[in-house]
Design a protein around this motif. Structure first.
Motif, PDB file in Angstrom:
ATOM      1  N   ARG A 272       0.943  -5.849  -0.239  1.00 56.15           N
ATOM      2  CA  ARG A 272       1.304  -4.651   0.520  1.00 56.15           C
ATOM      3  C   ARG A 272       0.690  -4.684   1.915  1.00 56.15           C
ATOM      4  O   ARG A 272       1.335  -4.295   2.887  1.00 56.15           O
ATOM      5  CB  ARG A 272       0.844  -3.407  -0.229  1.00 56.15           C
ATOM      6  N   LEU A 273      -0.549  -5.141   2.011  1.00 55.06           N
ATOM      7  CA  LEU A 273      -1.187  -5.215   3.317  1.00 55.06           C
ATOM      8  C   LEU A 273      -0.462  -6.213   4.212  1.00 55.06           C
ATOM      9  O   LEU A 273      -0.212  -5.939   5.389  1.00 55.06           O
ATOM     10  CB  LEU A 273      -2.671  -5.580   3.187  1.00 55.06           C
TER      11      LEU A 273
ATOM     12  N   ALA B  75      -2.060   3.205   1.595  1.00 52.60           N
ATOM     13  CA  ALA B  75      -0.706   2.886   1.134  1.00 52.60           C
ATOM     14  C   ALA B  75      -0.677   1.562   0.371  1.00 52.60           C
ATOM     15  O   ALA B  75       0.238   1.304  -0.395  1.00 52.60           O
ATOM     16  CB  ALA B  75       0.253   2.821   2.329  1.00 52.60           C
ATOM     17  N   CYS B  76      -1.688   0.741   0.579  1.00 50.61           N
ATOM     18  CA  CYS B  76      -1.772  -0.553  -0.105  1.00 50.61           C
ATOM     19  C   CYS B  76      -2.461  -0.432  -1.458  1.00 50.61           C
ATOM     20  O   CYS B  76      -2.082  -1.105  -2.414  1.00 50.61           O
ATOM     21  CB  CYS B  76      -2.541  -1.554   0.756  1.00 50.61           C
TER      22      CYS B  76
ATOM     23  N   GLU C 297      -5.591   5.870  11.250  1.00 53.67           N
ATOM     24  CA  GLU C 297      -4.361   5.112  11.009  1.00 53.67           C
ATOM     25  C   GLU C 297      -4.637   3.897  10.117  1.00 53.67           C
ATOM     26  O   GLU C 297      -3.851   3.584   9.216  1.00 53.67           O
ATOM     27  CB  GLU C 297      -3.748   4.673  12.336  1.00 53.67           C
TER      28      GLU C 297
ATOM     29  N   GLY D 165       5.066  -5.426   9.417  1.00 50.24           N
ATOM     30  CA  GLY D 165       5.812  -4.274   9.917  1.00 50.24           C
ATOM     31  C   GLY D 165       5.235  -3.671  11.175  1.00 50.24           C
ATOM     32  O   GLY D 165       5.848  -2.812  11.792  1.00 50.24           O
ATOM     33  N   ALA D 166       4.071  -4.114  11.583  1.00 46.80           N
ATOM     34  CA  ALA D 166       3.437  -3.574  12.784  1.00 46.80           C
ATOM     35  C   ALA D 166       3.956  -4.248  14.036  1.00 46.80           C
ATOM     36  O   ALA D 166       3.319  -4.210  15.081  1.00 46.80           O
ATOM     37  CB  ALA D 166       1.920  -3.729  12.676  1.00 46.80           C
TER      38      ALA D 166
ATOM     39  N   SER E 298      -3.027   3.300   6.396  1.00 50.53           N
ATOM     40  CA  SER E 298      -2.335   2.059   6.038  1.00 50.53           C
ATOM     41  C   SER E 298      -2.941   1.433   4.794  1.00 50.53           C
ATOM     42  O   SER E 298      -2.234   0.954   3.917  1.00 50.53           O
ATOM     43  CB  SER E 298      -2.407   1.054   7.192  1.00 50.53           C
TER      44      SER E 298
ATOM     45  N   SER F 191       2.641  -7.012   4.081  1.00 50.12           N
ATOM     46  CA  SER F 191       3.905  -6.376   4.470  1.00 50.12           C
ATOM     47  C   SER F 191       3.678  -5.372   5.585  1.00 50.12           C
ATOM     48  O   SER F 191       4.465  -5.284   6.534  1.00 50.12           O
ATOM     49  CB  SER F 191       4.548  -5.671   3.276  1.00 50.12           C
ATOM     50  N   ARG F 192       2.601  -4.606   5.501  1.00 49.15           N
ATOM     51  CA  ARG F 192       2.290  -3.629   6.546  1.00 49.15           C
ATOM     52  C   ARG F 192       1.941  -4.335   7.849  1.00 49.15           C
ATOM     53  O   ARG F 192       2.334  -3.880   8.924  1.00 49.15           O
ATOM     54  CB  ARG F 192       1.162  -2.705   6.102  1.00 49.15           C
TER      55      ARG F 192
END
Length: 176
Positions: A154-155, A30-31, A23, A161-162, A27, A157-158
């Motif tokens: 991006r990281l 995606a960054c 996981e 979002g967690a 993640s 933002s992730r």
């Protein structure tokens, strides 16, 4: 009556540190779509703070090989204009993107973090036009830096979002 102890709230980095490796890797990919980069960052968990995680991301990005950079750039798409932008802007940006991709062989990347929405178009057009004059090797260095900045944003933002709150009540981003 015995004193109750409260468990401190999880920090932004706690969730990242504790998710399964697959996981975390997904993640990170995606960054920045570089398997080498993502593995390096994921393999060095746990991180004590968000700042330490971001520093590790930067270090791994600076160490990208030419092949890693090519892999990451191949997965990027050029920034798009908002739907409400005027038609001439879409035409100008499409032409600029085409010229850039023809010259450098990959999508134009630029980090717009912190850029007001009403200034994004001008920043993208100015950036792509000025960078079209770059030597290909100089442009790869600039593109790598933009990718690093994009990966950081991006990281973050992730992480937000967690299920974590990424800002304190005073509006600052916590470093732990």
């Amino acid at each position: 009556m015995p004193a109750q102890t409260r468990t401190p709230p999880a920090t932004l980095v706690d969730t990242f540190n504790t998710v399964p490796a697959e996981e975390a890797l997904a993640s990170l990919l995606a960054c920045l779509n570089s398997l080498c980069w993502a593995r390096r960052v994921a393999d060095h968990r746990p991180y004590p703070t968000v700042d330490a995680l971001l520093a590790a991301c930067d270090e791994a990005a600076y160490d990208l090989t030419a092949a890693d950079l090519t892999e990451a750039l191949a997965a990027e798409t050029s920034p798009v204009l908002p739907e409400d932008a005027y038609e001439a802007a879409h035409t100008a940006l499409s032409a600029a993107h085409a010229a850039y991709e023809a010259r450098f062989g990959h999508a134009f990347v630029i980090c717009l973090d912190g850029t007001p929405r009403n200034e994004a178009l001008d920043r993208v057009l100015e950036g792509i036009r000025s960078r079209l004059t770059n030597d290909p090797e100089d442009e790869r260095v600039l593109a790598a830096d933009e990718l690093r900045r994009l990966a950081r944003g991006r990281l973050m933002s992730r992480l937000r979002g967690a299920g974590n709150c990424a800002t304190s009540p005073d509006g600052t981003t916590p470093g732990t």
